[in-house]
Motif scaffolding. Sequence first.
Motif, PDB file in Angstrom:
ATOM      1  N   VAL A  74      31.334  19.160  66.843  1.00  0.00           N
ATOM      2  CA  VAL A  74      31.835  17.866  67.306  1.00  0.00           C
ATOM      3  C   VAL A  74      32.471  18.012  68.687  1.00  0.00           C
ATOM      4  N   LEU A  75      33.250  19.066  68.863  1.00  0.00           N
ATOM      5  CA  LEU A  75      33.899  19.291  70.153  1.00  0.00           C
ATOM      6  C   LEU A  75      32.869  19.442  71.265  1.00  0.00           C
ATOM      7  N   VAL A  76      31.863  20.267  71.031  1.00  0.00           N
ATOM      8  CA  VAL A  76      30.853  20.506  72.062  1.00  0.00           C
ATOM      9  C   VAL A  76      29.990  19.270  72.267  1.00  0.00           C
ATOM     10  N   PHE A  77      29.703  18.534  71.204  1.00  0.00           N
ATOM     11  CA  PHE A  77      28.871  17.331  71.300  1.00  0.00           C
ATOM     12  C   PHE A  77      29.464  16.339  72.294  1.00  0.00           C
ATOM     13  N   PHE A  78      30.777  16.140  72.218  1.00  0.00           N
ATOM     14  CA  PHE A  78      31.409  15.145  73.083  1.00  0.00           C
ATOM     15  C   PHE A  78      31.940  15.723  74.391  1.00  0.00           C
ATOM     16  N   LEU A  79      32.288  16.990  74.398  1.00  0.00           N
ATOM     17  CA  LEU A  79      32.991  17.548  75.549  1.00  0.00           C
ATOM     18  C   LEU A  79      32.293  18.745  76.176  1.00  0.00           C
ATOM     19  N   HIS A  80      30.978  18.874  75.951  1.00  0.00           N
ATOM     20  CA  HIS A  80      30.324  20.101  76.407  1.00  0.00           C
ATOM     21  C   HIS A  80      30.436  20.349  77.915  1.00  0.00           C
ATOM     22  N   PRO A  81      30.450  19.329  78.785  1.00  0.00           N
ATOM     23  CA  PRO A  81      30.632  19.662  80.212  1.00  0.00           C
ATOM     24  C   PRO A  81      31.972  20.348  80.472  1.00  0.00           C
ATOM     25  N   HIS A  82      33.012  19.897  79.749  1.00  0.00           N
ATOM     26  CA  HIS A  82      34.334  20.499  79.924  1.00  0.00           C
ATOM     27  C   HIS A  82      34.378  21.891  79.311  1.00  0.00           C
ATOM     28  N   VAL A  83      33.732  22.048  78.165  1.00  0.00           N
ATOM     29  CA  VAL A  83      33.701  23.365  77.522  1.00  0.00           C
ATOM     30  C   VAL A  83      32.970  24.362  78.405  1.00  0.00           C
ATOM     31  N   GLU A  84      31.874  23.914  79.034  1.00  0.00           N
ATOM     32  CA  GLU A  84      31.135  24.792  79.940  1.00  0.00           C
ATOM     33  C   GLU A  84      32.034  25.288  81.073  1.00  0.00           C
ATOM     34  N   ARG A  85      32.936  24.414  81.543  1.00  0.00           N
ATOM     35  CA  ARG A  85      33.783  24.785  82.672  1.00  0.00           C
ATOM     36  C   ARG A  85      34.827  25.825  82.282  1.00  0.00           C
ATOM     37  N   ILE A  86      35.146  25.911  81.002  1.00  0.00           N
ATOM     38  CA  ILE A  86      36.104  26.931  80.565  1.00  0.00           C
ATOM     39  C   ILE A  86      35.379  28.058  79.829  1.00  0.00           C
ATOM     40  N   GLN A  87      34.115  28.298  80.226  1.00  0.00           N
ATOM     41  CA  GLN A  87      33.323  29.333  79.565  1.00  0.00           C
ATOM     42  C   GLN A  87      34.001  30.696  79.642  1.00  0.00           C
ATOM     43  N   GLY A  88      34.705  30.955  80.730  1.00  0.00           N
ATOM     44  CA  GLY A  88      35.406  32.228  80.852  1.00  0.00           C
ATOM     45  C   GLY A  88      36.429  32.416  79.747  1.00  0.00           C
ATOM     46  N   ALA A  89      37.189  31.350  79.462  1.00  0.00           N
ATOM     47  CA  ALA A  89      38.175  31.426  78.389  1.00  0.00           C
ATOM     48  C   ALA A  89      37.494  31.573  77.032  1.00  0.00           C
ATOM     49  N   VAL A  90      36.372  30.867  76.847  1.00  0.00           N
ATOM     50  CA  VAL A  90      35.618  30.992  75.600  1.00  0.00           C
ATOM     51  C   VAL A  90      35.144  32.430  75.415  1.00  0.00           C
ATOM     52  N   ASN A  91      34.687  33.058  76.501  1.00  0.00           N
ATOM     53  CA  ASN A  91      34.231  34.446  76.419  1.00  0.00           C
ATOM     54  C   ASN A  91      35.355  35.389  76.033  1.00  0.00           C
TER      55      ASN A  91
END
Length: 224
Positions: free
Chosen positions: A81-98
């Motif tokens: 759900v988070l990625v479905f609605f906010l994936h552009p923002h999640v992509e921008r914090i990919q470093g933190a996700v990694n």
Amino acid sequence: MFQELFSPSVQHSLDLAGIFVFAISGALLAVRKNFDVFGMAVLAEVTGLGGGLIRDLIIGAVPPAAFTDLGYFTMPLVATVLVFFLHPHVERIQGAVNVFDAAGLGLFCVTGTVKAHEYGLGLTASAALGLATAAGGGVLRDVLANEVPSLLRWDRDLYAVPAIVGATMVVVCIRFDALNGLTSVLAVVTAFVLRLLAMRFHWRAPRAYNRRSTAAEEPPGPKI
């Protein structure tokens, strides 16, 4: 074991956090592959839970924890759900996700090894299942998305090696009766730091000596 350092509720929270960040990577790959929301959910579930499922089925811990704890099963759906609605923002914090993904790698390679040994496996087999717990979901994710698994690609920063090091530290501690909360956390931190260093300095495993293949090399893809 971890029980000596963390309460069961803290251990459970750490597991959920690891599943969540793994699931985010699966959902993000689904977005890049232009999958629909169902495909996103499938990749998120497989990435978050796949390694643990492989381990539990091999050691006979059935039904697997993923199907006996609702939180484990629903956490990848939350990530979807988070990625479905906010994936552009999640992509921008990919470093933190990694970074969180590296933490999940360290945690799962240790807990997977410990659980496998507790179910009677030998030291080598336990370490192998520790690696499977940490990396199995990512392999299943890539296979379902028709990708060469990142674990096998030369143009990806080291992923399996940090998990192997963490799992090996655990079995060495078991061998010398030194496994406790402190040494378990040390193994988690070691795998975590090795993965961060691999990402920072782009450490990669060597390819075949004196390789003469004429096959075209794949360009580096987006980091997952």
